[in-house]
Structures are given as structure tokens and as C-alpha cells.
Scaffold this motif. Structure first.
Motif, PDB file in Angstrom:
ATOM      1  N   ALA A  64      40.144  29.078  36.652  1.00 53.14           N
ATOM      2  CA  ALA A  64      41.543  29.380  36.931  1.00 53.14           C
ATOM      3  C   ALA A  64      41.930  30.715  36.308  1.00 53.14           C
ATOM      4  CB  ALA A  64      42.441  28.264  36.404  1.00 53.14           C
ATOM      5  N   PHE A  65      41.478  30.982  35.088  1.00 48.44           N
ATOM      6  CA  PHE A  65      41.746  32.271  34.456  1.00 48.44           C
ATOM      7  C   PHE A  65      41.123  33.403  35.265  1.00 48.44           C
ATOM      8  CE2 PHE A  65      42.893  30.357  30.261  1.00 48.44           C
ATOM      9  CZ  PHE A  65      44.035  31.108  30.044  1.00 48.44           C
ATOM     10  N   ARG A  66      39.896  33.189  35.708  1.00 45.99           N
ATOM     11  CA  ARG A  66      39.195  34.240  36.460  1.00 45.99           C
ATOM     12  C   ARG A  66      39.884  34.510  37.799  1.00 45.99           C
ATOM     13  NH1 ARG A  66      33.440  31.962  36.903  1.00 45.99           N
ATOM     14  NH2 ARG A  66      33.092  33.847  38.154  1.00 45.99           N
ATOM     15  N   ILE A  67      40.357  33.460  38.456  1.00 46.26           N
ATOM     16  CA  ILE A  67      41.074  33.631  39.720  1.00 46.26           C
ATOM     17  C   ILE A  67      42.360  34.411  39.501  1.00 46.26           C
ATOM     18  CG2 ILE A  67      42.344  32.397  41.525  1.00 46.26           C
ATOM     19  CD1 ILE A  67      40.184  30.182  41.316  1.00 46.26           C
ATOM     20  N   ARG A  68      43.106  34.044  38.450  1.00 43.39           N
ATOM     21  CA  ARG A  68      44.359  34.748  38.141  1.00 43.39           C
ATOM     22  C   ARG A  68      44.095  36.223  37.848  1.00 43.39           C
ATOM     23  NH1 ARG A  68      48.834  31.952  36.240  1.00 43.39           N
ATOM     24  NH2 ARG A  68      49.051  33.334  34.447  1.00 43.39           N
ATOM     25  N   GLU A  69      43.051  36.507  37.089  1.00 39.93           N
ATOM     26  CA  GLU A  69      42.733  37.892  36.752  1.00 39.93           C
ATOM     27  C   GLU A  69      42.310  38.683  37.989  1.00 39.93           C
ATOM     28  OE1 GLU A  69      39.745  37.548  33.785  1.00 39.93           O
ATOM     29  OE2 GLU A  69      41.170  37.130  32.140  1.00 39.93           O
ATOM     30  N   LEU A  70      41.513  38.053  38.870  1.00 37.93           N
ATOM     31  CA  LEU A  70      41.064  38.741  40.076  1.00 37.93           C
ATOM     32  C   LEU A  70      42.242  39.060  40.994  1.00 37.93           C
ATOM     33  CD1 LEU A  70      38.787  39.827  41.830  1.00 37.93           C
ATOM     34  CD2 LEU A  70      38.444  37.516  42.738  1.00 37.93           C
ATOM     35  N   ILE A  71      43.157  38.108  41.147  1.00 36.40           N
ATOM     36  CA  ILE A  71      44.316  38.338  42.008  1.00 36.40           C
ATOM     37  C   ILE A  71      45.195  39.461  41.452  1.00 36.40           C
ATOM     38  CG2 ILE A  71      46.477  37.291  42.835  1.00 36.40           C
ATOM     39  CD1 ILE A  71      44.953  34.660  43.135  1.00 36.40           C
ATOM     40  N   ASP A  72      45.276  39.568  40.140  1.00 36.64           N
ATOM     41  CA  ASP A  72      46.076  40.626  39.524  1.00 36.64           C
ATOM     42  C   ASP A  72      45.416  42.003  39.638  1.00 36.64           C
ATOM     43  OD1 ASP A  72      48.064  38.867  38.823  1.00 36.64           O
ATOM     44  OD2 ASP A  72      47.293  38.514  36.793  1.00 36.64           O
ATOM     45  N   ASN A  73      44.143  42.023  40.035  1.00 38.33           N
ATOM     46  CA  ASN A  73      43.414  43.284  40.215  1.00 38.33           C
ATOM     47  C   ASN A  73      43.795  43.903  41.559  1.00 38.33           C
ATOM     48  OD1 ASN A  73      41.547  45.350  40.638  1.00 38.33           O
ATOM     49  ND2 ASN A  73      39.869  44.219  39.690  1.00 38.33           N
ATOM     50  N   PRO A  74      44.308  45.141  41.578  1.00 42.17           N
ATOM     51  CA  PRO A  74      44.722  45.766  42.840  1.00 42.17           C
ATOM     52  C   PRO A  74      43.597  45.859  43.865  1.00 42.17           C
ATOM     53  CG  PRO A  74      45.506  47.037  40.949  1.00 42.17           C
ATOM     54  CD  PRO A  74      44.561  46.012  40.415  1.00 42.17           C
ATOM     55  N   GLU A  75      42.346  45.843  43.412  1.00 43.75           N
ATOM     56  CA  GLU A  75      41.212  45.962  44.323  1.00 43.75           C
ATOM     57  C   GLU A  75      40.671  44.601  44.773  1.00 43.75           C
ATOM     58  OE1 GLU A  75      38.286  48.423  42.507  1.00 43.75           O
ATOM     59  OE2 GLU A  75      39.631  50.142  42.263  1.00 43.75           O
ATOM     60  N   CYS A  76      41.438  43.543  44.502  1.00 43.88           N
ATOM     61  CA  CYS A  76      41.018  42.195  44.879  1.00 43.88           C
ATOM     62  C   CYS A  76      40.894  42.086  46.398  1.00 43.88           C
ATOM     63  CB  CYS A  76      42.030  41.174  44.365  1.00 43.88           C
ATOM     64  SG  CYS A  76      41.758  39.489  44.942  1.00 43.88           S
ATOM     65  N   SER A  77      39.771  41.563  46.866  1.00 45.30           N
ATOM     66  CA  SER A  77      39.571  41.344  48.300  1.00 45.30           C
ATOM     67  C   SER A  77      39.593  39.854  48.596  1.00 45.30           C
ATOM     68  CB  SER A  77      38.239  41.942  48.759  1.00 45.30           C
ATOM     69  OG  SER A  77      37.145  41.172  48.275  1.00 45.30           O
TER      70      SER A  77
END
Length: 423
Positions: A165-178
Motif C-alpha cells: 500500500a505504501f509503494r502504491i501510494r508513492e508510485l501514484i504520487d510520482n509524476p512519471e507514474c504509468s
């Protein structure tokens, strides 16, 4: 390595640590016979995350690093007064404890320590009773005081969201998230992936076509909604107890939180500038502090024989604990406020904006709580619905209690669908 220590000096040393400072000399001498002061070099591991070991550790000299599974660290130094208590008692161990420097320490059996704490709490010693009454109030509920000491000293480890869940939240907050990368990460947790697909195909989000996979579900829901739903699913996973004594209590807390979340969701849909998924999450976490109370009671002290004490601890500490948990999880301030103040019915009383612009997620959750309690036997401390500031703020936003009731009644199908998703 064992450190040579005379009997008299060991007794004097133990007097500086809890609970040895509250027992008589004869009992202390008996306990000291089984205690050895030890030394260890930098890098030595005292215990590891996940352990169910039978010992408790006290730090005498040096520094210890506590490393959680998610990489977060706490440092304990022997000069800190908090080290008069044993280190991170929660089981299973939530930290790996390693010596950051050369250290001196001693070890006590957990069962011996628990028995000692129980006996000192039930002791008729006037000194003990007076100390607890001064620190815990005239009612003398020492367990609440002890719990607060656990929090202040950092010995109680707050729960963590699952790593994915932490990793998903961090990835979504990344502007380059695909979408593709996010879908791959979500799929590492099949339970969360399945629930996202189920939500995307629900009446609330259903599109022209059926979502057959995680990437399609994320595309339909959007990144922000996905983030909030993933967090909600992860929070629900914390409503779990292996203790038979507290299993029913935890289940009731889970059911109540789901109900509050459902009502928060449908009400938020009718309010401009409110996000329904954020409201859903707010409802789920409003009593997150009680999870910590139940976990503490389950792992440390025997509260199973006194439901009144357990309820008092939950009521007294849930706001403070909720604040601590959500702050640690890096949640936004509005959600932290929900966990801290949702049971403070008169919050902002006498200080309400004329246009109701100060109506926030905490107010929304309070109204949802009261709707979930309709038709049930309500506690005597619960206020009349229309008397709380939250409803007064809502009225200033041109939404009366009658209109709010109508919204809830008309949304029963959505509420039922939300229940099925979270069940």
C-alpha cells in the motif's frame, strides 16, 4: 558476553528501571539471582522483526537502532530516560534491534515481567496506589496511565500499513507514474487487485464495458481514486485480532467503521468541494486509535476481565493514538483531524463560520456516525443530532437535517453496494 556485577550493585542498578522500582527488597533480591548484565559489540542483533521471543531487553549503556520492515528507524540511547522501560515489547516484534555502538544490557523473561507488573498493579501498597492516583486521576485506573507511559517512551510500536500500500501510494504520487507500472504493482497484492476490479464494475463507477483486469479498473477509477481505495483496503486489513478475547470487539469496530465510511461517502457526493473516496477513507480511519488500544490490550495486559477499563482506555486514548498513527503514515492534516477529533462532539462550538465554510471531513464523519447509530441503543453521552456544531455548520451550507436524512435514505442501494465491496 556476561558483565561481572556484584549482587549489591546489581540491586542498586535494577532500582533505576521499571517495574523494579516498585517492588520490595526481598522480591528484588530473588529476581536479581536470575538476571545477568551482558555486553555486546556494535552490530549485535538483540531480536529481529517477526520474532515471538520470550525475553525483554533493558539498555544500560550505548545506543540501539530499531529498524522496521519498511526501513524506518528509531534510535534508543541509554542517556534517554525512556530506557528505564524494556525495549519495544510488542509481539510479534515490529523492529529488528541492533547495537549501533558497543552496549551493556540485561534480559528478563517476558512472563516474569508480566507477572511482576500484574502483581504490582494489584498491590495494596499505599505508595503504589497514591502514585497511580496522582498520575492517572482519582479513579486510579493505572492501566490507562501505564498505556500512556508506553506511548511516551516509544515502547509501543504503532501499526504500519502493508508495504504494498505504501509503494502504491508513492508510485501514484510520482509524476512519471504509468498505468502499466501501477497495474503491475497492484497485482502483487491479489486481494487489493480483485477489490479494485470489483469497485470499477460496481454501479457507482460502471462504464459501457466490463473491466476484466487491473489496468482497465485503474483507468476507469483514475489515479487519485485508486490511491484512496487502495489505502482504504489496506486500513481494513488492520482490523484483525488473533486473540479470542478481543476478536469480537475488533469485528464490531470493523463493522462500525465500514458503516461510517459508507454514510460518509454518500453524504460527500452531495457536498461541493468534498471527494467521496476521501470521505470513505475518513470514515474508515475515524477510530483507528481504537485498533491500537485493542492491540495493546491483546499483547500486553489482561484487560479481558474488565470491559469497563477497556472501554475507558479506548475512549480516553483513541484520539491521541489516531493522531500518532496517521501522522506516522504521512496522511494529510484533514484526515489526522478526523482520527483525533471525530469523537469530540462539541469541537468548534461557538466558533462557526457564517457561510459554513469551516465544515470539514471531521464534521462529515461525525454526522455519519450519528446516522449509523439511529435505531440502536445509544450511549447516554451521545448528544442530540441537531445540537452538535457539525450539523449547525451543515445547516449554514443550506442542508437541513431533514434533507440529510432524505439523502441517506435515497442512497441505501449505494450504501448496500459499498458494504458488499468491503465485506
Amino acid at each position: 558476553m556476561t558483565d561481572n556485577q556484584s549482587s549489591s550493585s546489581l540491586l542498586e542498578l535494577l532500582r533505576h528501571y521499571s517495574p523494579f522500582d516498585n517492588i520490595d527488597d526481598k522480591l528484588l533480591q530473588m529476581l536479581a539471582m536470575g538476571i545477568e548484565v551482558k555486553t555486546a559489540s556494535q552490530g549485535f542483533t538483540l531480536f529481529s522483526s517477526g520474532d515471538y521471543d520470550a525475553d525483554e531487553f533493558y539498555l544500560l549503556n550505548g545506543t540501539i537502532n530499531l529498524v522496521a520492515n519498511d526501513g524506518r528507524e528509531n534510535t534508543i540511547n541509554s542517556e534517554d530516560p525512556n530506557t528505564r522501560f524494556p525495549i519495544a515489547r510488542l509481539r510479534p516484534r515490529m523492529y529488528t534491534a541492533k547495537a549501533a555502538t558497543d552496549i551493556r544490557y540485561f534480559v528478563v523473561s517476558a512472563s516474569v515481567l508480566d507477572e511482576l507488573q500484574r502483581s504490582t498493579r494489584s498491590s495494596n501498597s499505599n505508595v503504589m496506589v497514591q502514585e497511580m492516583q496522582q498520575k492517572a486521576g482519582e479513579d486510579g485506573h493505572s492501566l490507562v496511565y501505564e498505556f500512556e507511559q508506553e506511548l511516551k517512551t516509544g515502547r509501543f510500536v504503532l501499526p504500519s500499513l502493508p508495504e504494498v500500500a505504501f509503494r502504491i501510494r508513492e508510485l501514484i504520487d510520482n509524476p512519471e507514474c504509468s498505468m502499466n507500472d501501477l497495474a503491475k504493482l497492484v497485482n502483487t497484492d491479489p486481494a487489493i487487485a480483485a477489490k479494485l476490479v470489483k469497485v470499477a464494475n460496481s454501479v457507482m463507477y460502471r462504464g459501457v464495458s466490463h473491466c476484466d483486469n487491473t489496468q482497465d479498473a485503474i483507468s476507469r477509477l483514475g489515479l487519485i481514486t485508486t490511491k484512496q481505495l487502495v489505502t482504504s483496503f489496506a486500513v481494513l486489513a488492520l482490523f484483525n485480532s488473533n486473540s479470542h478475547t478481543f476478536k469480537d470487539h475488533m469485528h464490531q469496530l470493523w463493522r462500525k467503521s465500514v458503516e461510517v465510511a459508507c454514510y460518509s461517502y454518500v453524504l460527500a457526493k452531495q457536498l461541493p468541494r468534498f471527494n467521496e473516496e476521501e470521505a470513505l477513507l475518513a470514515g474508515l480511519i475515524h477510530s483507528i486509535g481504537e485498533i491500537v488500544v485493542l492491540t495493546y490490550a491483546e499483547r500486553f495486559y489482561d484487560l479481558s476481565t474488565d470491559a469497563n477499563r477497556l472501554n475507558m482506555a479506548a475512549s480516553s486514548l483513541r484520539g491521541k493514538l489516531g493522531d500518532m498513527v496517521l501522522t506516522k503514515w504521512d496522511f494529510n492534516e484533514e484526515l489526522i483531524t478526523v482520527a483525533r477529533e471525530s469523537h469530540d462532539w462539541m469541537r468548534n462550538d461557538g466558533n462557526i463560520a457564517e457561510d459554513g465554510s469551516d465544515f470539514d471531513y471531521c464534521d462529515l464523519v461525525q454526522i455519519a456516525i450519528l446516522y449509523t447509530l439511529q435505531g440502536t441503543e445509544q450511549p447516554p453521552s451521545l448528544p442530540e443530532m441537531t445540537t452538535i456544531p457539525a450539523f449547525q455548520k451543515l445547516a449554514k451550507r443550506q442542508l437541513t437535517s431533514e434533507q440529510t436524512t432524505a439523502i441517506v435514505q435515497e442512497a441505501e442501494q449505494q450504501i448496500e453496494e459499498l458494504r458488499s465491496i468491503f465485506n
